[in-house]
Design a protein around this motif. Structure first.
Motif, short mmCIF file in Angstrom:
data_model
loop_
_atom_site.label_atom_id
_atom_site.label_comp_id
_atom_site.label_asym_id
_atom_site.label_seq_id
_atom_site.Cartn_x
_atom_site.Cartn_y
_atom_site.Cartn_z
N ALA A 206 28.48 23.83 -3.27
CA ALA A 206 28.44 23.75 -1.75
C ALA A 206 29.07 22.75 -1.22
CB ALA A 206 26.71 23.59 -1.37
N SER A 207 29.83 21.64 -1.92
CA SER A 207 30.66 20.94 -1.36
C SER A 207 32.18 21.30 -0.97
CB SER A 207 30.77 19.61 -2.16
OG SER A 207 31.51 20.04 -3.40
N PHE A 208 32.50 22.35 -1.61
CA PHE A 208 33.75 22.99 -1.33
C PHE A 208 33.86 24.54 -1.09
CE2 PHE A 208 33.05 22.62 -6.08
CZ PHE A 208 33.03 24.18 -6.36
N LEU A 209 32.68 25.04 -1.01
CA LEU A 209 32.68 26.38 -0.20
C LEU A 209 33.02 26.41 1.23
CD1 LEU A 209 29.56 28.29 -1.58
CD2 LEU A 209 31.79 28.98 -2.35
N ASP A 210 34.12 27.46 1.52
CA ASP A 210 34.43 27.76 2.93
C ASP A 210 35.45 26.56 3.49
OD1 ASP A 210 32.67 29.89 3.37
OD2 ASP A 210 31.04 28.51 3.84
N GLN A 211 35.87 25.84 2.52
CA GLN A 211 37.00 24.63 2.53
C GLN A 211 38.25 25.41 2.53
OE1 GLN A 211 36.34 21.46 3.94
NE2 GLN A 211 34.46 22.53 4.00
N PRO A 212 39.44 24.89 3.19
CA PRO A 212 40.67 25.42 2.97
C PRO A 212 41.32 25.39 1.61
CG PRO A 212 40.65 24.01 4.90
CD PRO A 212 39.15 23.60 4.14
N VAL A 213 41.85 26.28 1.25
CA VAL A 213 42.53 26.63 0.06
C VAL A 213 44.17 26.31 0.26
CG1 VAL A 213 43.13 28.01 -2.01
CG2 VAL A 213 40.92 28.30 -0.85
N ARG A 214 44.68 25.24 -0.24
CA ARG A 214 46.07 24.94 0.11
C ARG A 214 47.05 25.26 -1.09
NH1 ARG A 214 46.66 21.92 4.49
NH2 ARG A 214 44.46 21.21 5.27
N GLY A 215 48.28 25.87 -0.76
CA GLY A 215 49.34 26.08 -1.68
C GLY A 215 50.07 24.93 -2.33
N LYS A 216 50.95 25.10 -2.91
CA LYS A 216 51.80 23.99 -3.70
C LYS A 216 52.43 23.09 -2.53
CE LYS A 216 55.48 23.24 -6.90
NZ LYS A 216 56.25 23.73 -7.97
N THR A 217 52.73 23.58 -1.29
CA THR A 217 53.35 22.72 -0.55
C THR A 217 52.52 22.42 0.69
OG1 THR A 217 54.33 24.88 0.48
CG2 THR A 217 55.82 23.66 -1.03
#
Length: 425
Positions: free
Chosen positions: A5-16
């Motif tokens: 629940a702490s990381f669902l719906d959070q942004p997923v970031r690429g390498k940069t």
């Protein structure tokens, strides 16, 4: 430890550090590992969900980051053997094996082991639900977790829309009464799933404890041959009660698929009225001839691969010519014979082995007729401090026994069915 629940719906970031999308779900492959590995991510970009393999996942601790900024935007398609932690586990029911109850999953625990994230447990505490419902800025202030190790959590394959290879071996370790409570509390589909995974003996022991309505549904819903195999493992009385509650055509078909000897025992009990001593009596008890000694009886019992359970007493009959090598001292055609007395198990155990059985048996034994009501059998057991009472036919021959368990189950069905009942979350 990380919590879903702490990381669902959070942004997923690429390498940069650019935002690829938002984390919609985590994919886990179940079936072989005690702690299943996360095999991929479902990322949401607008209205589109796409799949990213776990090999591209660098971290989900604090921020979900990928090792690359290039992803394949092919739509996510679920494969057999995969479950989604959000869609298939979170807010779903599982069985807490050590707690012997059904619980609701309020959060999912994930741990990084070497370079692989794995599903290691579930949080079933109310605090986990509050953390999810409350503002993220306040969620860290809500303390308290109740974690169930994934090894102690029985996931129900019917919760997922794909085929899963889920083992139910741990459920066989539960007491049949506890397992029956669980089966009664689940949906029919989930209950049938569990019964299908159990061996015949375990299924029979458990089904003897479930509610009549659930038992009928399960038997009518399964293959006739499987139903017959399970009823063969039940006591004849329980099998007779189960068949009487079924559609007549189904009951007759199941009886026809049972082994002739087991079917005959069940049909014999079906001839008696419901609630009578004859209907609830047991025909698997130890009969011995009067001329043997205590040591002879003990040797006979030790030699048997399948001793009656419960073994409350030994029943002494007037059949002096029967061979002692037979399990009960009687041949199959001589089982219904005159009763001379009983030897309670306590007296049998503490007596000198060389003592003739006639010297330690109770000669004046109260009995009931098969047409007598269960209330009469229970009253006699209470008055004479017995755990079982013999049942005699009109010719004064011993044809069965009624145990205190069976009498109480008939007289107090609801109380007896709910004995030791546990609260389900």
């Amino acid at each position: 430890m990380l919590y879903l629940a702490s990381f669902l719906d959070q942004p997923v970031r690429g390498k940069t550090n650019e935002i690829i999308g938002r984390l919609e779900d985590l994919i886990v492959r179940v079936g072989e590992d005690l702690y299943p590995p996360i095999t991929g991510l479902v990322i949401r970009d607008g209205r589109r969900n796409f799949f990213v393999p776990a090999t591209q996942l660098e971290s989900i601790n604090g921020v979900t980051r990928l090792v690359s900024s290039t992803v394949n935007l092919r739509p996510f398609l679920r494969r057999d053997g995969e479950i989604l932690l959000r869609k298939d586990v979170l807010d779903h029911q599982i069985i807490d094996i050590s707690g012997r109850r059904i619980v609701r999953v309020n959060d999912v625990q994930v741990l990084r082991v070497e370079r692989t994230y794995r599903l290691v447990g579930v949080d079933v505490s109310p605090q986990a639900l509050l953390r999810r419902m409350g503002p993220r800025t306040l969620s860290h202030r809500i303390v308290g977790r109740r974690i169930i190790d994934w090894q102690e959590a029985q996931y129900l394959a019917s919760e997922a829309p794909v085929r899963l290879k889920v083992s139910y071996d741990r459920l066989s370790e539960l007491n049949p009464v506890d397992l029956a409570r669980i089966v009664d509390a689940l949906s029919y589909r989930e209950s049938a799933e569990i019964v299908a995974a159990l061996d015949d003996e375990t299924a029979a022991e458990m089904l003897e404890e479930v509610s009549d309505a659930r038992l009928s549904d399960l038997l009518e819903g399964m293959d006739v041959e499987r139903a017959a195999d399970i009823l063969e493992e039940m006591s004849p009385g329980s099998a007779a009660d189960a068949l009487e509650d079924l559609d007549q055509d189904v009951a007759e078909e199941i009886l026809a698929n049972m082994e002739p000897e087991e079917a005959a025992d069940v049909q014999e009990l079906l001839a008696y009225e419901e609630g009578s001593a004859g209907r609830i009596m047991r025909t698997d008890f130890v009969r011995v001839r009067a001329s043997v000694t205590v040591s002879d009886v003990l040797a006979l019992l030790r030699a048997q691969p399948d001793v009656p359970d419960p073994l409350l007493a030994v029943y002494v009959v007037a059949k002096d010519a029967a061979p002692v090598e037979h399990p009960t001292g009687l041949s199959g055609d001589d089982r219904a014979v005159a009763l001379r007395g009983i030897v309670r198990l306590r007296n049998l155990v503490i007596a000198d082995p060389t003592t003739p059985l006639a010297e330690v048996m109770d000669h004046d034994t109260p009995t009931v007729r098969p047409e007598d009501r269960a209330e009469q059998a229970a009253r006699i057991m209470a008055e004479y401090n017995l755990l079982a009472v013999p049942v005699l036919d009109d010719a004064e021959r011993l044809i069965g026994i009624v145990t205190v368990d069976d009498a109480l189950a008939e007289l107090l069905p609801e109380i007896w069915h709910n004995r030791g009942a546990r609260a389900f979350a």
